[in-house]
Design a protein around this motif. Structure first.
Motif, PDB file in Angstrom:
ATOM      1  N   LYS A   1      -9.056   7.950  41.090  1.00  0.00           N
ATOM      2  CA  LYS A   1      -9.913   8.012  39.905  1.00  0.00           C
ATOM      3  C   LYS A   1     -11.003   6.945  39.984  1.00  0.00           C
ATOM      4  O   LYS A   1     -12.175   7.218  39.679  1.00  0.00           O
ATOM      5  N   ILE A   2     -10.650   5.763  40.395  1.00  0.00           N
ATOM      6  CA  ILE A   2     -11.634   4.679  40.550  1.00  0.00           C
ATOM      7  C   ILE A   2     -12.675   5.059  41.602  1.00  0.00           C
ATOM      8  O   ILE A   2     -13.883   4.902  41.389  1.00  0.00           O
ATOM      9  N   LYS A   3     -12.221   5.589  42.739  1.00  0.00           N
ATOM     10  CA  LYS A   3     -13.150   6.005  43.798  1.00  0.00           C
ATOM     11  C   LYS A   3     -14.106   7.087  43.297  1.00  0.00           C
ATOM     12  O   LYS A   3     -15.296   7.050  43.617  1.00  0.00           O
ATOM     13  N   GLN A   4     -13.591   8.041  42.530  1.00  0.00           N
ATOM     14  CA  GLN A   4     -14.448   9.114  41.982  1.00  0.00           C
ATOM     15  C   GLN A   4     -15.491   8.554  41.044  1.00  0.00           C
ATOM     16  O   GLN A   4     -16.640   8.978  41.061  1.00  0.00           O
ATOM     17  N   GLN A   5     -15.099   7.586  40.222  1.00  0.00           N
ATOM     18  CA  GLN A   5     -16.051   7.013  39.268  1.00  0.00           C
ATOM     19  C   GLN A   5     -17.118   6.186  39.980  1.00  0.00           C
ATOM     20  O   GLN A   5     -18.256   6.141  39.534  1.00  0.00           O
ATOM     21  N   ILE A   6     -16.775   5.560  41.082  1.00  0.00           N
ATOM     22  CA  ILE A   6     -17.748   4.795  41.858  1.00  0.00           C
ATOM     23  C   ILE A   6     -18.774   5.732  42.483  1.00  0.00           C
ATOM     24  O   ILE A   6     -19.970   5.428  42.507  1.00  0.00           O
ATOM     25  N   LYS A   7     -18.315   6.905  42.948  1.00  0.00           N
ATOM     26  CA  LYS A   7     -19.209   7.876  43.577  1.00  0.00           C
ATOM     27  C   LYS A   7     -20.188   8.498  42.586  1.00  0.00           C
ATOM     28  O   LYS A   7     -21.278   8.881  42.954  1.00  0.00           O
ATOM     29  N   SER A   8     -19.771   8.641  41.320  1.00  0.00           N
ATOM     30  CA  SER A   8     -20.637   9.351  40.347  1.00  0.00           C
ATOM     31  C   SER A   8     -21.604   8.443  39.638  1.00  0.00           C
ATOM     32  O   SER A   8     -21.819   7.341  39.851  1.00  0.00           O
TER      33      SER A   8
END
Length: 164
Positions: A157-164
């Motif tokens: 979830k953290i990785k996804q939020q960093i990408k967006s």
């Protein structure tokens, strides 16, 4: 030294001395293990339920080197002493023992817990150390996990939020 630091053991003979005192006093020893890289609701619920099965909860905590071998070079996210201190601060955890092996088999053999516990994502016959505990008259139990909570899921979830 704070109370939580007194619960952390890197040395097995010292830990066994305390466990033997508990056992002599009639305490039922519960053992579980894990990485506990990011403490979350699933961990708290699981450990609280595990402790309710006996009088003392001993938590085997994977060292950094062990986690790196098991989960890859990006893990752990927190160093072993940070994780140990966080786990030891929990009211229902009575002892934290660090272990560097890939599994806690040797640790379980040394401790001889009365009850061995893992999450219900494990079948009892697949729980490391089940053979030791059952051979010595102990029990092996699984605890229902809180759905939707895992360190891996949090990291993703953290990785996804960093990408967006």
């Amino acid at each position: 030294m704070t109370n939580s630091q007194n619960k952390i053991f890197k040395n097995l003979p010292d830990a066994l001395a305390v466990i033997n005192q508990w056992r002599a006093a009639g305490d039922k020893i519960v053992f579980t293990n894990g990485c506990f890289d990011i403490l979350h609701l699933g961990h708290v619920d699981y450990l609280e339920k595990a402790r309710q099965l006996g009088n003392k909860l001993v938590l085997g905590l994977n060292t950094d080197s062990s986690i790196c071998r098991l989960k890859g070079p990006e893990r752990p996210l927190q160093d072993e002493m940070s994780r140990a201190r966080i786990m030891a601060s929990l009211l229902f955890v009575d002892m934290v023992i660090l272990f560097a092996e890939d599994t806690p088999y040797e640790l379980i053999a040394a401790i001889q817990p009365d009850i061995l516990v893992k999450g219900d994502d494990y079948a009892i016959e697949n729980i490391v150390g089940h053979d030791i505990v059952m051979k010595n008259g102990g029990t092996v139990k699984t605890i229902e996990l809180v759905k939707g909570y895992s360190t891996t899921r949090i990291v993703e979830k953290i990785k996804q939020q960093i990408k967006s």
